[in-house]
Enzyme design. Structure first.
Site, PDB file in Angstrom:
ATOM      1  CG  ASP A   1      -0.327  -0.142   2.537  1.00  0.00           C
ATOM      2  OD1 ASP A   1       0.918  -0.159   2.603  1.00  0.00           O
ATOM      3  OD2 ASP A   1      -1.066  -0.236   3.537  1.00  0.00           O
ATOM      4  CB  SER A   2       4.557   1.677   0.011  1.00  0.00           C
ATOM      5  OG  SER A   2       4.802   0.532  -0.799  1.00  0.00           O
TER       6      SER A   2
ATOM      7  CE  LYS B   1       3.005  -6.004   4.201  1.00  0.00           C
ATOM      8  NZ  LYS B   1       2.549  -4.937   5.148  1.00  0.00           N
TER       9      LYS B   1
ATOM     10  CD  GLU C   1       0.586  -1.712   8.291  1.00  0.00           C
ATOM     11  OE1 GLU C   1       0.296  -0.979   9.269  1.00  0.00           O
ATOM     12  OE2 GLU C   1       1.017  -1.257   7.221  1.00  0.00           O
TER      13      GLU C   1
ATOM     14  CD  GLU D   1       7.739  -0.308   7.961  1.00  0.00           C
ATOM     15  OE1 GLU D   1       7.979   0.798   7.414  1.00  0.00           O
ATOM     16  OE2 GLU D   1       6.708  -0.970   7.718  1.00  0.00           O
TER      17      GLU D   1
END
Length: 264
Positions: free
Chosen positions: A44-45, A112, A114, A181
């Site tokens: 989503d970056s 993925k 978070e 991260e």
């Protein structure tokens, strides 16, 4: 087409070989990356790198599906992971509905998600319904507004304990791998040793089971900011600017197209 990596092969890699992951958002660049990388993350970056947004929160499910389809088309042999965007996994049932949509409309191999211990039930719900999940702990970009910025984790005992608990909970819920991260190398090493699943680092030192970077950062295309943890392997922006400047000069001077570029 047969994938070069599977969940089983990735998990067997722990302690045996380092795993390489890179982001991609389109078929063209995915095709360039697949030969060298074990996994491709459709992150989503993308809205930070290519829409100019200040964070990842604006990415939508439709965007992620579109870009995941493109990456799967460009790199059919790669193990592809789709980031579940902010707001798409608020409840276990909502997460399952949206993850199923990703799997129906793309050839992604996993999603993925978070979050730490508070997301364990959600991860468990997905994995029990045949959706492979990669977790993401430590600094969580989707929580940047709630946490008041991008804050490195592991600098105090409280955050060390929290991240260790988060990683354990996500592994116990059935995640096949984990991204960690923005943590100190000491904390990343602890998490890697405690987890039986592969731990992929970004801004987490060298002792993890692998690394992931955003391609536009590591190839030097994103000029406005370079995170401390990024190494630029190419001055991409400078080379592109120079090439386009040469093209423009040749057009203006009547040098392009030359005879060899014309039909007869």
């Amino acid at each position: 087409m047969k994938k070069r990596e599977t969940i089983s092969s990735l998990q067997r890699a722990k302690g045996e070989r380092k795993l390489v992951m890179i982001t991609a958002y389109d078929a063209l660049f995915a095709s360039l990356f697949q030969e060298s990388c074990d996994m491709i993350l459709v992150g989503d970056s993308l809205n930070m790198s290519f829409l100019g947004e200040p964070d990842t929160l604006s990415a939508t499910l439709e965007q992620m599906i579109y870009h995941t389809r493109a990456v799967c088309n460009g790199a059919p042999e790669s193990f592809v992971v789709c980031d579940m965007p902010f707001g798409s996994t608020n409840t276990p049932d909502e997460a399952l509905t949206h993850a199923v949509e990703v799997f129906r409309r793309t050839r992604a191999d996993a999603v993925k998600i978070e979050g730490g211990a508070e997301r364990a039930d959600l991860v468990r719900h997905l994995t029990r319904n045949a959706i492979p999940v990669m977790g993401h702990v430590g600094l969580k970009p989707q929580s940047v507004r709630a946490e008041g910025g991008y804050k490195v984790q592991g600098r105090d005992e409280k955050s060390i304990e929290r991240v260790l608990q988060d990683a354990a909970a996500i592994e116990d819920a059935g995640a096949f791998a984990l991204v960690i991260e923005g943590v100190t190398p000491t904390l990343a090493t602890l998490v890697t040793r405690e987890c039986d699943i592969p731990v992929i680092g970004i801004g987490a030192g060298r002792e993890t089971d692998g690394q992931v970077l955003v391609w536009s950062d590591m190839l030097g295309f994103f000029e406005s900011f370079k995170p401390k943890f990024v190494k630029r392997y190419l001055n991409g922006a400078e080379q592109v600017k120079a090439a386009v400047a040469t093209y423009a000069e040749e057009v203006r001077n009547g040098l392009f197209p030359a005879e060899e570029h014309c039909y007869r």
